[in-house]
Design a protein around this motif. Structure first.
Motif, short mmCIF file in Angstrom:
data_model
loop_
_atom_site.label_atom_id
_atom_site.label_comp_id
_atom_site.label_asym_id
_atom_site.label_seq_id
_atom_site.Cartn_x
_atom_site.Cartn_y
_atom_site.Cartn_z
N ASP A 41 0.81 -1.22 0.00
CA ASP A 41 0.00 0.00 0.00
C ASP A 41 0.84 1.27 0.00
OD1 ASP A 41 -2.24 -1.61 0.02
OD2 ASP A 41 -2.58 -1.40 2.17
N GLN A 42 2.12 1.16 0.32
CA GLN A 42 2.99 2.34 0.36
C GLN A 42 3.77 2.55 -0.93
OE1 GLN A 42 5.39 2.55 3.93
NE2 GLN A 42 3.85 1.40 5.07
N LEU A 43 3.65 1.63 -1.87
CA LEU A 43 4.38 1.76 -3.13
C LEU A 43 3.59 2.63 -4.09
CD1 LEU A 43 5.54 -1.93 -3.56
CD2 LEU A 43 6.88 0.01 -2.76
N THR A 44 4.19 3.74 -4.48
CA THR A 44 3.51 4.65 -5.40
C THR A 44 4.14 4.64 -6.78
OG1 THR A 44 4.91 6.46 -4.63
CG2 THR A 44 2.78 6.18 -3.55
N ALA A 45 5.38 4.26 -6.85
CA ALA A 45 6.08 4.25 -8.14
C ALA A 45 5.93 2.89 -8.79
CB ALA A 45 7.56 4.56 -7.94
N TYR A 46 5.87 2.87 -10.10
CA TYR A 46 5.77 1.62 -10.84
C TYR A 46 7.06 0.81 -10.65
CZ TYR A 46 5.71 -1.69 -14.66
OH TYR A 46 5.76 -2.84 -15.40
N TRP A 47 6.92 -0.49 -10.55
CA TRP A 47 8.10 -1.36 -10.51
C TRP A 47 7.86 -2.51 -11.47
CZ3 TRP A 47 4.24 -1.93 -6.93
CH2 TRP A 47 3.77 -3.21 -6.72
N ASP A 48 8.94 -3.05 -11.97
CA ASP A 48 8.84 -4.21 -12.85
C ASP A 48 8.64 -5.43 -11.97
OD1 ASP A 48 8.97 -6.22 -14.67
OD2 ASP A 48 10.89 -5.64 -15.52
N SER A 49 7.41 -5.86 -11.85
CA SER A 49 7.10 -6.94 -10.92
C SER A 49 7.78 -8.25 -11.29
CB SER A 49 5.58 -7.14 -10.83
OG SER A 49 5.06 -7.53 -12.07
N TYR A 50 8.28 -8.37 -12.51
CA TYR A 50 8.96 -9.60 -12.89
C TYR A 50 10.36 -9.68 -12.31
CZ TYR A 50 5.03 -10.42 -15.87
OH TYR A 50 3.75 -10.63 -16.31
N ASP A 51 10.79 -8.63 -11.63
CA ASP A 51 12.08 -8.65 -10.95
C ASP A 51 11.97 -9.15 -9.51
OD1 ASP A 51 13.40 -7.68 -13.16
OD2 ASP A 51 13.29 -5.60 -12.50
N TYR A 52 10.74 -9.26 -8.99
CA TYR A 52 10.54 -9.55 -7.58
C TYR A 52 9.51 -10.66 -7.37
CZ TYR A 52 12.71 -4.99 -7.13
OH TYR A 52 13.57 -3.94 -7.23
N TYR A 53 9.62 -11.33 -6.25
CA TYR A 53 8.60 -12.27 -5.80
C TYR A 53 7.56 -11.45 -5.04
CZ TYR A 53 11.86 -15.96 -7.03
OH TYR A 53 12.70 -16.80 -7.71
N SER A 54 6.67 -10.82 -5.78
CA SER A 54 5.73 -9.87 -5.18
C SER A 54 4.37 -10.48 -4.85
CB SER A 54 5.53 -8.68 -6.12
OG SER A 54 5.05 -9.12 -7.38
N GLU A 55 4.03 -11.63 -5.43
CA GLU A 55 2.73 -12.25 -5.21
C GLU A 55 2.82 -13.65 -4.61
OE1 GLU A 55 -0.25 -10.86 -5.71
OE2 GLU A 55 0.59 -9.00 -6.46
N THR A 56 3.89 -14.37 -4.94
CA THR A 56 4.05 -15.76 -4.49
C THR A 56 5.53 -16.09 -4.48
OG1 THR A 56 3.57 -18.06 -5.05
CG2 THR A 56 3.70 -16.54 -6.88
N GLU A 57 5.90 -17.10 -3.70
CA GLU A 57 7.30 -17.52 -3.68
C GLU A 57 7.61 -18.52 -4.78
OE1 GLU A 57 7.97 -20.89 -0.48
OE2 GLU A 57 6.82 -19.23 0.38
N HIS A 58 6.61 -18.89 -5.58
CA HIS A 58 6.80 -19.88 -6.64
C HIS A 58 7.34 -19.29 -7.94
CE1 HIS A 58 5.04 -23.07 -4.29
NE2 HIS A 58 4.06 -22.26 -3.97
N HIS A 59 7.15 -18.02 -8.17
CA HIS A 59 7.67 -17.38 -9.37
C HIS A 59 7.71 -15.87 -9.16
CE1 HIS A 59 3.73 -15.84 -10.59
NE2 HIS A 59 3.25 -17.01 -10.18
N ARG A 60 8.55 -15.21 -9.95
CA ARG A 60 8.63 -13.74 -9.89
C ARG A 60 7.41 -13.15 -10.57
NH1 ARG A 60 14.20 -12.19 -8.85
NH2 ARG A 60 15.47 -14.05 -8.90
N GLY A 61 7.03 -11.97 -10.17
CA GLY A 61 5.90 -11.27 -10.77
C GLY A 61 4.57 -11.79 -10.29
N GLY A 62 3.51 -11.22 -10.84
CA GLY A 62 2.16 -11.62 -10.46
C GLY A 62 1.74 -12.89 -11.15
N CYS A 63 0.61 -13.41 -10.73
CA CYS A 63 0.05 -14.59 -11.38
C CYS A 63 -0.68 -14.18 -12.65
CB CYS A 63 -0.91 -15.31 -10.43
SG CYS A 63 -0.07 -16.05 -9.02
#
Length: 97
Positions: free
Chosen positions: A43-65
């Protein structure tokens, strides 16, 4: 039972978002730590980030589902054991897990 510091609401994190951006150190962490960080600070992230660089949704793969798997989950279908969606299956086949 002990909980991870980022899961403890009383813990004052050393690496919060800076100007709504992800600190560089987060990229060096493992999947579980990155996931805890995103859960705490999403909720504190205001700037766009390349979600494919991070495990932001799950520990099984980088990026969102993928949209298809998100729709399946919303419809009540259960995930495959130890896999969250087809992105994880793709990464597993390519040995990028």
């Amino acid at each position: 039972m002990s909980i991870a510091p980022l899961d403890d609401p009383a813990y004052e994190p050393k690496h919060p978002p800076v100007g709504g951006r992800i600190p560089d150190v987060v990229a060096k962490w493992g999947p579980r730590s990155q996931l805890r960080w995103f859960r705490r600070f999403r909720d504190q992230l205001t700037a766009y980030w390349d979600s494919y660089d991070y495990y932001s949704e799950t520990e099984h793969h980088r990026g969102g589902c993928c949209d298809s798997c998100m729709e399946d989950a919303a419809a009540g279908y259960e995930d495959l054991p130890d896999v969250c969606c087809c992105y994880a299956l793709r990464d597993e086949k390519q040995g990028q897990r």
